[in-house]
Design a protein around this motif. Sequence first.
Motif, PDB file in Angstrom:
ATOM      1  N   ARG A  11     -22.286   2.794  44.853  1.00  0.00           N
ATOM      2  CA  ARG A  11     -22.990   2.354  43.749  1.00  0.00           C
ATOM      3  C   ARG A  11     -24.383   2.902  43.719  1.00  0.00           C
ATOM      4  O   ARG A  11     -24.892   2.996  42.705  1.00  0.00           O
ATOM      5  CB  ARG A  11     -22.551   1.124  43.630  1.00  0.00           C
ATOM      6  CG  ARG A  11     -21.484   0.418  42.553  1.00  0.00           C
ATOM      7  CD  ARG A  11     -21.711  -1.072  42.183  1.00  0.00           C
ATOM      8  NE  ARG A  11     -22.853  -1.425  41.604  1.00  0.00           N
ATOM      9  CZ  ARG A  11     -23.247  -2.864  42.094  1.00  0.00           C
ATOM     10  NH1 ARG A  11     -22.404  -3.750  42.143  1.00  0.00           N
ATOM     11  NH2 ARG A  11     -24.410  -3.260  41.605  1.00  0.00           N
ATOM     12  N   ALA A  12     -24.830   2.572  44.836  1.00  0.00           N
ATOM     13  CA  ALA A  12     -26.300   2.983  44.925  1.00  0.00           C
ATOM     14  C   ALA A  12     -26.682   4.497  44.262  1.00  0.00           C
ATOM     15  O   ALA A  12     -27.816   4.405  43.799  1.00  0.00           O
ATOM     16  CB  ALA A  12     -26.937   3.016  46.356  1.00  0.00           C
ATOM     17  N   PHE A  14     -25.214   5.930  42.133  1.00  0.00           N
ATOM     18  CA  PHE A  14     -25.119   5.919  40.668  1.00  0.00           C
ATOM     19  C   PHE A  14     -26.132   5.198  39.990  1.00  0.00           C
ATOM     20  O   PHE A  14     -26.399   5.560  38.954  1.00  0.00           O
ATOM     21  CB  PHE A  14     -23.645   5.481  40.470  1.00  0.00           C
ATOM     22  CG  PHE A  14     -23.239   5.629  38.857  1.00  0.00           C
ATOM     23  CD1 PHE A  14     -23.028   6.608  38.252  1.00  0.00           C
ATOM     24  CD2 PHE A  14     -23.269   4.260  38.096  1.00  0.00           C
ATOM     25  CE1 PHE A  14     -22.853   6.595  37.007  1.00  0.00           C
ATOM     26  CE2 PHE A  14     -22.942   4.162  36.835  1.00  0.00           C
ATOM     27  CZ  PHE A  14     -22.742   5.458  36.071  1.00  0.00           C
ATOM     28  N   GLU A  15     -26.365   3.955  40.696  1.00  0.00           N
ATOM     29  CA  GLU A  15     -27.514   3.303  39.960  1.00  0.00           C
ATOM     30  C   GLU A  15     -29.004   3.514  39.960  1.00  0.00           C
ATOM     31  O   GLU A  15     -29.692   2.966  39.192  1.00  0.00           O
ATOM     32  CB  GLU A  15     -27.447   1.869  40.348  1.00  0.00           C
ATOM     33  CG  GLU A  15     -25.795   1.245  40.136  1.00  0.00           C
ATOM     34  CD  GLU A  15     -25.662   0.849  38.895  1.00  0.00           C
ATOM     35  OE1 GLU A  15     -26.815   0.104  38.440  1.00  0.00           O
ATOM     36  OE2 GLU A  15     -24.634   0.726  38.188  1.00  0.00           O
ATOM     37  N   TYR A  16     -29.249   4.384  41.111  1.00  0.00           N
ATOM     38  CA  TYR A  16     -30.722   4.627  41.496  1.00  0.00           C
ATOM     39  C   TYR A  16     -30.986   5.986  41.698  1.00  0.00           C
ATOM     40  O   TYR A  16     -29.977   6.860  42.325  1.00  0.00           O
ATOM     41  CB  TYR A  16     -30.823   3.743  42.711  1.00  0.00           C
ATOM     42  CG  TYR A  16     -30.840   2.254  42.400  1.00  0.00           C
ATOM     43  CD1 TYR A  16     -31.839   1.572  42.008  1.00  0.00           C
ATOM     44  CD2 TYR A  16     -29.727   1.541  42.892  1.00  0.00           C
ATOM     45  CE1 TYR A  16     -31.603   0.227  41.753  1.00  0.00           C
ATOM     46  CE2 TYR A  16     -29.722   0.327  42.675  1.00  0.00           C
ATOM     47  CZ  TYR A  16     -30.509  -0.674  42.274  1.00  0.00           C
ATOM     48  OH  TYR A  16     -30.622  -1.833  42.007  1.00  0.00           O
ATOM     49  N   ASN A  44     -22.733  -3.548  48.954  1.00  0.00           N
ATOM     50  CA  ASN A  44     -22.677  -3.058  47.469  1.00  0.00           C
ATOM     51  C   ASN A  44     -23.454  -3.889  46.474  1.00  0.00           C
ATOM     52  O   ASN A  44     -24.203  -3.376  45.822  1.00  0.00           O
ATOM     53  CB  ASN A  44     -21.392  -3.190  46.778  1.00  0.00           C
ATOM     54  CG  ASN A  44     -20.388  -2.060  47.302  1.00  0.00           C
ATOM     55  OD1 ASN A  44     -20.920  -0.854  47.716  1.00  0.00           O
ATOM     56  ND2 ASN A  44     -19.173  -2.099  47.056  1.00  0.00           N
ATOM     57  N   ASP A  45     -23.968  -5.259  46.900  1.00  0.00           N
ATOM     58  CA  ASP A  45     -24.679  -6.148  45.974  1.00  0.00           C
ATOM     59  C   ASP A  45     -25.956  -6.451  46.968  1.00  0.00           C
ATOM     60  O   ASP A  45     -26.792  -7.117  46.558  1.00  0.00           O
ATOM     61  CB  ASP A  45     -23.774  -7.327  45.908  1.00  0.00           C
ATOM     62  CG  ASP A  45     -22.870  -7.161  45.195  1.00  0.00           C
ATOM     63  OD1 ASP A  45     -22.828  -6.119  44.117  1.00  0.00           O
ATOM     64  OD2 ASP A  45     -21.781  -7.909  45.127  1.00  0.00           O
ATOM     65  N   GLY A 124     -34.714   2.687  39.575  1.00  0.00           N
ATOM     66  CA  GLY A 124     -33.441   2.477  38.747  1.00  0.00           C
ATOM     67  C   GLY A 124     -33.430   3.720  37.779  1.00  0.00           C
ATOM     68  O   GLY A 124     -34.091   4.063  37.166  1.00  0.00           O
ATOM     69  N   LYS A 125     -31.852   4.062  37.517  1.00  0.00           N
ATOM     70  CA  LYS A 125     -31.874   4.920  36.340  1.00  0.00           C
ATOM     71  C   LYS A 125     -31.439   4.365  35.236  1.00  0.00           C
ATOM     72  O   LYS A 125     -31.109   3.385  35.015  1.00  0.00           O
ATOM     73  CB  LYS A 125     -30.376   5.772  36.733  1.00  0.00           C
ATOM     74  CG  LYS A 125     -30.394   6.705  38.029  1.00  0.00           C
ATOM     75  CD  LYS A 125     -29.175   7.447  38.125  1.00  0.00           C
ATOM     76  CE  LYS A 125     -29.025   8.391  39.275  1.00  0.00           C
ATOM     77  NZ  LYS A 125     -27.781   8.974  39.368  1.00  0.00           N
ATOM     78  N   LYS A 126     -31.811   5.339  34.044  1.00  0.00           N
ATOM     79  CA  LYS A 126     -31.591   4.900  32.683  1.00  0.00           C
ATOM     80  C   LYS A 126     -30.326   5.013  32.593  1.00  0.00           C
ATOM     81  O   LYS A 126     -29.594   5.934  33.191  1.00  0.00           O
ATOM     82  CB  LYS A 126     -32.671   5.603  31.830  1.00  0.00           C
ATOM     83  CG  LYS A 126     -33.992   5.572  32.094  1.00  0.00           C
ATOM     84  CD  LYS A 126     -34.693   4.078  31.754  1.00  0.00           C
ATOM     85  CE  LYS A 126     -35.963   4.166  32.091  1.00  0.00           C
ATOM     86  NZ  LYS A 126     -36.348   2.828  32.541  1.00  0.00           N
ATOM     87  N   ILE A 127     -29.941   4.646  31.437  1.00  0.00           N
ATOM     88  CA  ILE A 127     -28.253   4.954  30.811  1.00  0.00           C
ATOM     89  C   ILE A 127     -27.960   6.236  30.891  1.00  0.00           C
ATOM     90  O   ILE A 127     -26.899   6.790  31.114  1.00  0.00           O
ATOM     91  CB  ILE A 127     -28.162   4.096  29.369  1.00  0.00           C
ATOM     92  CG1 ILE A 127     -27.901   2.580  29.710  1.00  0.00           C
ATOM     93  CG2 ILE A 127     -26.723   4.420  29.085  1.00  0.00           C
ATOM     94  CD1 ILE A 127     -28.017   1.688  28.570  1.00  0.00           C
ATOM     95  N   LYS A 130     -27.461   7.889  33.806  1.00  0.00           N
ATOM     96  CA  LYS A 130     -26.202   7.513  34.485  1.00  0.00           C
ATOM     97  C   LYS A 130     -24.840   8.473  33.776  1.00  0.00           C
ATOM     98  O   LYS A 130     -24.166   9.055  34.504  1.00  0.00           O
ATOM     99  CB  LYS A 130     -25.780   6.020  34.151  1.00  0.00           C
ATOM    100  CG  LYS A 130     -26.519   5.290  35.113  1.00  0.00           C
ATOM    101  CD  LYS A 130     -26.198   3.902  34.823  1.00  0.00           C
ATOM    102  CE  LYS A 130     -27.272   2.963  35.458  1.00  0.00           C
ATOM    103  NZ  LYS A 130     -26.740   1.510  35.346  1.00  0.00           N
TER     104      LYS A 130
END
Length: 149
Positions: A11-12, A14-16, A44-45, A124-127, A130
Motif C-alpha cells: 500500500r505504501a 500506492f498511497e505515497y 500495512n498500517d 502523500g499522493k493526491k487522488i 493514485k
Amino acid sequence: MASGISIKNKRAYFEYHILDTYTAGIKLLGTEIKSIREGKADINDAFCTFIDGQLYVRNMQIAEYSHGSFYNHEAKRDRILLLNKKELAKLKINIEEKGFTIIPLKIFTSERGFAKLEIGLAQGKKIYDKRETLKDRDAKLEMSRAMKR
C-alpha cells in the motif's frame, strides 16, 4: 542462517511518493524475531514517529510466537528503530516540513540473521496521482500481455 524473509508494504507505493529510503535495525524481543522468521508480521498500517529523540515504529503487528510460553510479546507495541545520528537528524528535519511522513516499506532479515526495516521518507499522493498510478499499472500489464502473444 538467514532464510530470506521479506515482508512488503504494498500500500505504501500506492498511497505515497517515496522520496528517500533508509535501512534501520529494529530493537526486538526473542519471540518477535522468531515470529518474523516465520513470516508473521504486518506493516500495512504502520508508521514511524519521533518520541524523546528516538525513532519508533508504531502499529507494526508481529503475531505472537506459536511456541512461546508466558514470555510471549505484545502483538502491537512501539519498537525502537536503530539509525545513526546523522540519519536521525536528517529525518527529523524533513518530517517537520508539512506533508512529509516516515513509513515502513519492507521487513527483511540480513545475511547475519538480524531483522531490518526499510523505511521511506514519503509525501502523500493526491487522488489524481493514485489514478495515474493505476493507469500506468494497467498499461504495463497490457504491454506485457501483448508481448507474450
